[in-house]
Design a protein around this motif. Structure first.
Motif, PDB file in Angstrom:
ATOM      1  N   VAL A  27      29.326  19.729  50.609  1.00 45.78           N
ATOM      2  CA  VAL A  27      28.769  20.581  49.561  1.00 45.78           C
ATOM      3  C   VAL A  27      29.861  21.513  49.046  1.00 45.78           C
ATOM      4  O   VAL A  27      30.459  22.269  49.825  1.00 45.78           O
ATOM      5  CB  VAL A  27      27.576  21.401  50.087  1.00 45.78           C
ATOM      6  CG1 VAL A  27      26.937  22.199  48.947  1.00 45.78           C
ATOM      7  CG2 VAL A  27      26.538  20.493  50.750  1.00 45.78           C
ATOM      8  N   SER A  28      30.118  21.458  47.745  1.00 45.21           N
ATOM      9  CA  SER A  28      31.152  22.289  47.138  1.00 45.21           C
ATOM     10  C   SER A  28      30.656  22.870  45.825  1.00 45.21           C
ATOM     11  O   SER A  28      29.571  22.530  45.348  1.00 45.21           O
ATOM     12  CB  SER A  28      32.436  21.477  46.921  1.00 45.21           C
ATOM     13  OG  SER A  28      32.199  20.405  46.037  1.00 45.21           O
ATOM     14  N   LEU A  29      31.466  23.726  45.229  1.00 48.03           N
ATOM     15  CA  LEU A  29      31.124  24.414  43.985  1.00 48.03           C
ATOM     16  C   LEU A  29      32.087  23.962  42.896  1.00 48.03           C
ATOM     17  O   LEU A  29      33.310  23.987  43.091  1.00 48.03           O
ATOM     18  CB  LEU A  29      31.214  25.922  44.187  1.00 48.03           C
ATOM     19  CG  LEU A  29      30.766  26.833  43.041  1.00 48.03           C
ATOM     20  CD1 LEU A  29      29.263  26.708  42.818  1.00 48.03           C
ATOM     21  CD2 LEU A  29      31.138  28.287  43.352  1.00 48.03           C
ATOM     22  N   ALA A  30      31.556  23.587  41.750  1.00 45.77           N
ATOM     23  CA  ALA A  30      32.388  23.027  40.682  1.00 45.77           C
ATOM     24  C   ALA A  30      33.484  23.993  40.248  1.00 45.77           C
ATOM     25  O   ALA A  30      34.651  23.614  40.119  1.00 45.77           O
ATOM     26  CB  ALA A  30      31.511  22.637  39.496  1.00 45.77           C
ATOM     27  N   ASP A  31      33.117  25.246  40.006  1.00 45.34           N
ATOM     28  CA  ASP A  31      34.080  26.231  39.507  1.00 45.34           C
ATOM     29  C   ASP A  31      34.539  27.178  40.614  1.00 45.34           C
ATOM     30  O   ASP A  31      34.709  28.385  40.387  1.00 45.34           O
ATOM     31  CB  ASP A  31      33.465  27.029  38.352  1.00 45.34           C
ATOM     32  CG  ASP A  31      33.217  26.157  37.128  1.00 45.34           C
ATOM     33  OD1 ASP A  31      34.030  25.240  36.884  1.00 45.34           O
ATOM     34  OD2 ASP A  31      32.215  26.373  36.419  1.00 45.34           O
ATOM     35  N   ASP A  32      34.763  26.654  41.789  1.00 44.25           N
ATOM     36  CA  ASP A  32      35.246  27.450  42.913  1.00 44.25           C
ATOM     37  C   ASP A  32      36.607  28.056  42.548  1.00 44.25           C
ATOM     38  O   ASP A  32      37.554  27.328  42.240  1.00 44.25           O
ATOM     39  CB  ASP A  32      35.398  26.538  44.137  1.00 44.25           C
ATOM     40  CG  ASP A  32      35.649  27.316  45.423  1.00 44.25           C
ATOM     41  OD1 ASP A  32      36.273  28.381  45.358  1.00 44.25           O
ATOM     42  OD2 ASP A  32      35.220  26.835  46.485  1.00 44.25           O
ATOM     43  N   PRO A  33      36.727  29.388  42.561  1.00 42.50           N
ATOM     44  CA  PRO A  33      38.009  30.005  42.169  1.00 42.50           C
ATOM     45  C   PRO A  33      39.165  29.630  43.083  1.00 42.50           C
ATOM     46  O   PRO A  33      40.325  29.718  42.669  1.00 42.50           O
ATOM     47  CB  PRO A  33      37.707  31.511  42.239  1.00 42.50           C
ATOM     48  CG  PRO A  33      36.488  31.639  43.097  1.00 42.50           C
ATOM     49  CD  PRO A  33      35.699  30.395  42.866  1.00 42.50           C
ATOM     50  N   ARG A  34      38.891  29.194  44.292  1.00 45.21           N
ATOM     51  CA  ARG A  34      39.982  28.781  45.182  1.00 45.21           C
ATOM     52  C   ARG A  34      40.703  27.544  44.664  1.00 45.21           C
ATOM     53  O   ARG A  34      41.840  27.281  45.053  1.00 45.21           O
ATOM     54  CB  ARG A  34      39.440  28.499  46.586  1.00 45.21           C
ATOM     55  CG  ARG A  34      38.837  29.713  47.295  1.00 45.21           C
ATOM     56  CD  ARG A  34      38.198  29.317  48.608  1.00 45.21           C
ATOM     57  NE  ARG A  34      37.137  28.339  48.403  1.00 45.21           N
ATOM     58  CZ  ARG A  34      36.669  27.551  49.363  1.00 45.21           C
ATOM     59  NH1 ARG A  34      37.175  27.606  50.584  1.00 45.21           N
ATOM     60  NH2 ARG A  34      35.692  26.690  49.108  1.00 45.21           N
TER      61      ARG A  34
END
Length: 394
Positions: free
Chosen positions: A30-37
């Protein structure tokens, strides 16, 4: 019909029956599309200790590496990637995972979204096992811990202890601490100060640094001014972002080693680790991802291996029992670092050696020789059982 033909048919029938009886399970990343990392500019900068790619690549390699033992145990373990457009999409994603009977989650998320996942997953999925592979926050292993949350990346305290052990072993005990202004810098600085007290280091001076366009603050980024006094033996830079730390090695006023956010860093993995099968693992990852394996990649990979290991141990055990086995230390993982690895019962952190490395290689491995512990020397890194603030157990 000849004997050879009969044997071939029997083997084929046996394989077909085994395949039909195989337990099919799914692990979701599970990840985030616009993850700032993973912002393009940050990836281009490639700061030491920061992720260089998504966790799904490490998990995919782990399932490939575990394919033989999974097959022998009659398990088909498949990978499902879930990329959230934003945090509001998490409830719908969990509903979809429940429909697919998924209970094993590898989380590659920022702190707020990870907390949301950890809070919602058990009820939404009817039980869950969540692996944190990307965040070193000690709060997640203390007051914000959870019985179903496991951590494969070394905590901030583990990294600080590894550095402090190395400095003490080299007898580099007088430390100039350069402290950044951000909240992340403050947390890193507090962690290092804790480790310094544990291992007998003396912070002879602490100075603030700041990257700023204001001419009045120019001296706060001047490396020669910041390191002008001679009494220190080593410079420790507390820079969670990494931008200032990159300017420091070989730019100090006096010839002093730099540690912390650049120079000598504590890491979970290094692509130039030459022992315990490390080169083979790094080569396999390089072939799959087309980039060197970094700490966050190893953390994702070992999370995938942990899922495979606990499933092979008992394919039909409910997830609550699997958690007890992992956090109880009865299931071990080969992390290609030497000793067998296990999770701590008190906070869900994976015990593991921590590398002391620079850009070209590994110069030391913590725990250092001579460091002792009454039960497991790996527990000298990070928070031991008597110190833990975590009260959640499976």
């Amino acid at each position: 019909m000849g004997k050879a033909t009969l044997l071939a048919l029997a083997a084929l029938l046996g394989a077909s029956l085994a395949q039909a009886a195989a337990v099919k399970l799914t692990v979701a990343v599970v990840s985030l599309a616009d993850d700032p990392r993973y912002a393009p500019r940050r990836l281009e900068r490639a700061y030491p200790g920061h992720p260089q790619g998504r966790a799904v690549q490490g998990v995919r390699l782990a399932l490939e590496d575990a394919a033989f033992e999974l097959d022998a145990a009659g398990i088909e373990l498949v990978l499902r990637e879930v990329v959230l457009p934003d945090a509001s999409a998490l409830p719908k994603a969990l509903a979809d995972l429940k429909a697919a009977k998924v209970q094993h989650l590898v989380a590659d998320l920022p702190l707020a979204e990870l907390r949301q996942l950890v809070q919602g997953a058990p009820a939404a999925l009817g039980g869950a096992m969540v692996f944190n592979t990307g965040l070193d926050d000690d709060s997640l292993r203390a007051q914000d811990c959870a019985a179903h949350l496991l951590h494969t990346l070394p905590s901030r305290h583990m990294a600080s202890d590894a550095l402090a052990q190395y400095l003490a072993a080299r007898n580099w005990r007088k430390v100039l601490l350069l402290q950044g202004p951000a909240s992340g810098d403050r947390l890193v600085g507090e962690s290092f100060a804790r480790a310094a007290r544990r291992y007998g280091l003396k912070i002879v001076q602490s100075k603030p640094f700041k990257l700023s366009g204001d001419p009045r603050e120019r001296d706060l980024a001047n490396t020669r001014l910041l390191t002008g006094e001679r009494e220190h033996e080593v410079v420790a830079v507390m820079d969670a972002d990494g931008e200032f730390a990159r300017t420091l090695p070989y730019a100090t006023q006096w010839p002093r080693p730099v540690v912390g956010a650049n120079g000598l860093v504590a890491s979970a993995w290094h692509a130039q680790w030459e022992r315990n099968g490390g080169p083979q693992l790094s080569r396999r990852f390089q072939k799959l991802a087309q980039r060197p394996m970094q700490s966050h990649d190893w953390s994702a990979w070992v999370a995938g291996r942990a899922v495979a290991a606990v499933l092979v141990d008992d394919p039909r055990a409910p997830v609550a029992q699997q958690l007890k086995k992992l956090r109880g230390g009865s299931v071990f993982i080969d992390g290609f670092k030497g000793p067998r690895l296990s999770f701590r019962a008190w906070d869900g952190q994976l015990r593991q050696p921590v590398f002391l490395s620079h850009i070209d290689g590994v110069v030391g491995v913590a725990p250092l020789d001579g460091v002792l512990h009454p039960k497991d020397v790996l527990d000298t890194l990070g928070v031991d059982e008597a110190e833990t603030a975590c009260r959640q157990r499976p």
